[in-house]
Motif scaffolding. Structure first.
Motif, PDB file in Angstrom:
ATOM      1  N   THR A  21     -80.042  33.603 -14.457  1.00 19.87           N
ATOM      2  CA  THR A  21     -80.890  33.809 -13.285  1.00 19.87           C
ATOM      3  C   THR A  21     -81.543  32.517 -12.818  1.00 19.87           C
ATOM      4  OG1 THR A  21     -82.802  34.273 -14.696  1.00 19.87           O
ATOM      5  CG2 THR A  21     -81.461  36.164 -14.016  1.00 19.87           C
ATOM      6  N   TYR A  23     -82.998  30.758 -15.144  1.00 21.54           N
ATOM      7  CA  TYR A  23     -83.994  30.635 -16.209  1.00 21.54           C
ATOM      8  C   TYR A  23     -83.313  30.574 -17.566  1.00 21.54           C
ATOM      9  CZ  TYR A  23     -87.971  31.500 -13.162  1.00 21.54           C
ATOM     10  OH  TYR A  23     -88.930  31.379 -12.188  1.00 21.54           O
ATOM     11  N   ARG A  87     -76.045  42.844  -5.339  1.00 22.57           N
ATOM     12  CA  ARG A  87     -76.184  41.385  -5.426  1.00 22.57           C
ATOM     13  C   ARG A  87     -75.521  40.750  -4.200  1.00 22.57           C
ATOM     14  NH1 ARG A  87     -77.031  37.661  -9.903  1.00 22.57           N
ATOM     15  NH2 ARG A  87     -77.268  39.491 -11.196  1.00 22.57           N
ATOM     16  N   GLU A  95     -81.050  28.022  -3.897  1.00 23.13           N
ATOM     17  CA  GLU A  95     -81.736  29.249  -3.514  1.00 23.13           C
ATOM     18  C   GLU A  95     -81.337  30.361  -4.477  1.00 23.13           C
ATOM     19  OE1 GLU A  95     -81.190  31.718   0.380  1.00 23.13           O
ATOM     20  OE2 GLU A  95     -82.099  29.786   0.892  1.00 23.13           O
ATOM     21  N   ALA A  96     -82.268  31.207  -4.822  1.00 23.31           N
ATOM     22  CA  ALA A  96     -82.001  32.292  -5.765  1.00 23.31           C
ATOM     23  C   ALA A  96     -81.044  33.316  -5.160  1.00 23.31           C
ATOM     24  CB  ALA A  96     -83.312  32.980  -6.144  1.00 23.31           C
ATOM     25  N   THR A  97     -80.301  33.963  -6.034  1.00 19.03           N
ATOM     26  CA  THR A  97     -79.445  35.060  -5.601  1.00 19.03           C
ATOM     27  C   THR A  97     -80.326  36.157  -5.046  1.00 19.03           C
ATOM     28  OG1 THR A  97     -77.809  34.543  -7.284  1.00 19.03           O
ATOM     29  CG2 THR A  97     -77.775  36.772  -6.396  1.00 19.03           C
ATOM     30  N   ALA A 122     -88.277  37.003 -16.119  1.00 20.11           N
ATOM     31  CA  ALA A 122     -88.783  36.130 -15.055  1.00 20.11           C
ATOM     32  C   ALA A 122     -89.012  36.922 -13.770  1.00 20.11           C
ATOM     33  CB  ALA A 122     -87.813  34.983 -14.819  1.00 20.11           C
ATOM     34  N   THR A 124     -86.728  37.768 -11.411  1.00 22.64           N
ATOM     35  CA  THR A 124     -85.983  37.305 -10.244  1.00 22.64           C
ATOM     36  C   THR A 124     -85.312  38.450  -9.475  1.00 22.64           C
ATOM     37  OG1 THR A 124     -84.090  36.802 -11.666  1.00 22.64           O
ATOM     38  CG2 THR A 124     -85.588  34.982 -11.147  1.00 22.64           C
ATOM     39  N   ALA A 127     -88.011  40.630  -7.731  1.00 27.86           N
ATOM     40  CA  ALA A 127     -88.601  39.859  -6.632  1.00 27.86           C
ATOM     41  C   ALA A 127     -87.658  39.844  -5.428  1.00 27.86           C
ATOM     42  CB  ALA A 127     -88.920  38.438  -7.083  1.00 27.86           C
ATOM     43  N   ALA A 128     -86.351  39.669  -5.674  1.00 20.72           N
ATOM     44  CA  ALA A 128     -85.381  39.667  -4.583  1.00 20.72           C
ATOM     45  C   ALA A 128     -85.308  41.029  -3.905  1.00 20.72           C
ATOM     46  CB  ALA A 128     -84.011  39.246  -5.104  1.00 20.72           C
ATOM     47  N   PRO A 176     -87.920  27.984 -16.042  1.00 24.02           N
ATOM     48  CA  PRO A 176     -86.880  27.542 -15.117  1.00 24.02           C
ATOM     49  C   PRO A 176     -85.954  26.587 -15.876  1.00 24.02           C
ATOM     50  CG  PRO A 176     -89.043  27.428 -14.078  1.00 24.02           C
ATOM     51  CD  PRO A 176     -89.276  27.730 -15.536  1.00 24.02           C
TER      52      PRO A 176
END
Length: 196
Positions: A21, A23, A87, A95-97, A122, A124, A127-128, A176
């Motif tokens: 991710t 992380y 996804r 940039e994050a997925t 984390a 992720t 959050a997305a 991270p």
């Protein structure tokens, strides 16, 4: 409901892991093992459903795979809509997925939506999903998980501005990738499949 049982089902292993991710972390969970026997999760699903019912959600969203399985179960129990998070490829480099939601007739603007995942470290994926929900005009009302790792119980409500409920907690640390102290000191990655 015994929180240590849900932890045991995930078979936590210490080491140095790339969490996939962006992380790195010091604990690996076997999330397939966690979800292998749904009947063993019933008390935890019931407990999470009781928490989410207090939030008056219109829908439950979960990122595929494990989060969506939990979201489906909770949505069924609560009698509300189910929104799988698919996804989506990362945008620009670094940039994050992200995750995208299915199109819903009439849209989800104004809906109250809970976001759930099998485990939150984390955060992720949740959050997305929260970003996508907000972008669609819906109102996030809570995040919930079977397992909470490390400091997620404090960081999720603070950073994501919603209550967070977890059926079990596992002490761990995540960083991270570029700030991982285990990498800095030369600790090799642990193979998640080793010892299974």
């Amino acid at each position: 409901m015994e929180p240590s049982e849900v932890v045991r089902l995930a078979r936590p292993r210490p080491g140095h892991f790339d969490l996939g991710t962006g992380y790195h972390g010091d604990v690996w969970l076997d999330l397939d093992a966690l979800l292998l026997r749904p009947a063993l999760l019933r008390p935890y699903v019931r407990w999470l459903a009781e928490r989410l019912s207090e939030r008056s959600a219109d829908a439950v969203c979960g990122p595929l795979e494990g989060g969506a399985f939990l979201a489906y179960s909770l949505a069924d129990r609560l009698g509300v809509a189910f929104l799988p998070g698919y996804r989506a490829p990362a945008g620009q480099q670094g940039e994050a997925t992200g995750y995208r939601l299915p199109e819903v007739p009439g849209g989800i603007g104004g809906w109250r939506v809970a976001v759930v995942d099998d485990a939150v470290n984390a955060g992720t994926a949740v959050a997305a999903c929260l970003r996508e929900i907000r972008d669609r005009g819906a109102v996030p009302v809570a995040v919930a998980a079977l397992l909470c790792l490390g400091e997620a119980s404090a960081t999720v409500p603070e950073l994501m501005r919603v209550p967070f409920y977890a059926a079990g907690t596992i002490p761990s640390r995540a960083w991270p990738a570029g700030q991982c102290p285990l990498c800095t000191t030369g600790v090799r990655f642990t193979d998640p499949a080793a010892g299974i």
